[in-house]
Design an enzyme around this catalytic site. Structure first.
Site, short mmCIF file in Angstrom:
data_model
loop_
_atom_site.label_atom_id
_atom_site.label_comp_id
_atom_site.label_asym_id
_atom_site.label_seq_id
_atom_site.Cartn_x
_atom_site.Cartn_y
_atom_site.Cartn_z
N GLN A 167 0.84 -1.20 0.00
CA GLN A 167 0.00 0.00 0.00
C GLN A 167 0.88 1.25 0.00
O GLN A 167 0.55 2.26 0.62
CB GLN A 167 -0.92 0.00 1.22
CG GLN A 167 -2.12 -0.92 1.12
CD GLN A 167 -3.21 -0.36 0.22
OE1 GLN A 167 -3.22 0.81 -0.12
NE2 GLN A 167 -4.14 -1.22 -0.18
N SER A 168 1.96 1.21 -0.76
CA SER A 168 2.98 2.25 -0.71
C SER A 168 2.48 3.62 -1.20
O SER A 168 2.04 3.76 -2.36
CB SER A 168 4.17 1.81 -1.56
OG SER A 168 5.08 2.87 -1.75
#
Length: 332
Positions: free
Chosen positions: A76-77
């Site tokens: 979920q960068s």
């Protein structure tokens, strides 16, 4: 400091707001005065601190004739989202290597940043196990793309190399100008400390500009001694790139590591409380991975009396609110 020797793509549209947080200050007992630097409001799809770094990363990429950007991050960068957003804006292909740091955490149909990767037109997403050598994985993708006639440029995770860290060196003069115009004295500056570019760049900027404001990092992924070494080494490499003549004192690096357990990106009670306090009292949305855990550290340090009564503390909001939508079970 002079940044004209470095290629830079102008993504910023002026200074981000520096705001008082009187309601949160009062809710925490009124002992200190809290302020926030709103880098969550930087340009790019949903904003965030990586835009400052990517000005220099993309500047270098474009100067080298790149037509493709490769980067890496967690599943979920925020960094991957912002890299994809600026790649889309510059008509560059974007390829992501995502590290599944928590086994089973990657969900192809997840909301949050995962959804935005697809909306932003990311060309490929490859997921690798936690602990993988991410630079080697990106280089593997780069070699495959070169065989297809592409000219790839690798942006390291978080854009946290000396080139990317220049973005946060430059941010310090912006902050100091704001403080001077507001006639506001800040006693400590609290920043999230993860891939280390933001923290290291800020320390170098404060040192180079003689800002005389201590920078405190709140770790989001590593023990104190490990993180301080990473920040110090990157800060020194960045200072060398800038040709600073005076050696950066190691005492300028300070990290607190009591707030990221049980691990990177994994929720804890302090993070949940911080997200709710900031939203309830200041209508500011944090993210669960970086700013939420850093804010939990800020809140705890205030409660413990770490900061002198009456002092003014500035907190850096690094953005990332889209990730909230991937943490509904923890926040509702």
């Amino acid at each position: 400091m002079n940044f004209t020797n470095f290629p830079r793509k102008q993504f910023l549209q002026g200074a981000t707001p520096l705001e008082a947080m009187p309601n949160l200050s009062k809710a925490l007992g009124g002992r200190v005065n809290l302020y926030i630097k709103r880098d969550d409001l930087l340009p790019g799809a949903a904003g965030g601190n990586k835009t400052r770094k990517l000005e220099f990363s993309f500047g270098e990429a474009l100067s080298l004739g790149a037509d493709t950007i490769i980067t890496c991050g967690a599943v979920q960068s925020n960094h991957a989202r912002l890299t994809a957003s600026w790649a889309a804006k510059e008509n560059l292909e974007c390829h992501l290597i995502l590290e599944e740091r928590v086994k089973g955490s990657y969900k192809p149909n997840a909301s949050g940043n995962n959804l935005l990767f697809h909306l932003l037109g990311v060309k490929s997403i490859r997921v690798v196990p936690g602990g993988s050598n991410m630079m080697a994985e990106m280089e593997k993708t780069a070699e495959d793309l070169k065989k297809q006639g592409k000219k790839p440029y690798i942006v390291p995770g978080g854009a946290s190399n000396p080139v990317g860290a220049l973005g946060y060196v430059a941010s310090v003069s912006e902050i100091l100008q704001q403080l001077n115009s507001m006639q506001l004295k800040i006693d400590s500056y609290v920043v999230p400390s993860g891939s280390a570019g933001t923290h290291a760049g800020t320390v170098v900027g404060m040192f180079g500009e003689n800002g005389n404001i201590p920078v405190i990092g709140i770790n989001v992924s590593r023990p104190k001694d490990v993180q301080e070494d990473i920040v110090y080494n990157l800060a020194n490499a960045t200072a060398k790139l800038l040709n600073l003549k005076t050696e950066l004192p190691k005492g300028n690096i300070e990290c607190f590591a009591d707030y990221f357990a049980p691990g990177y990106s994994l929720p804890n009670d302090g993070m949940v409380e911080a997200v709710k306090l900031f939203s309830k009292h200041e209508a500011i949305l944090l993210d669960p991975v970086y700013s939420g855990k850093a804010a939990a550290g800020l809140i705890d340090l205030v409660r413990k009396g770490h900061f002198k009564e009456g002092s003014s503390i500035l907190f850096l909001h690094t953005g990332g609110s889209p990730v909230l939508y991937a943490y509904l079970d923890s926040l509702l």
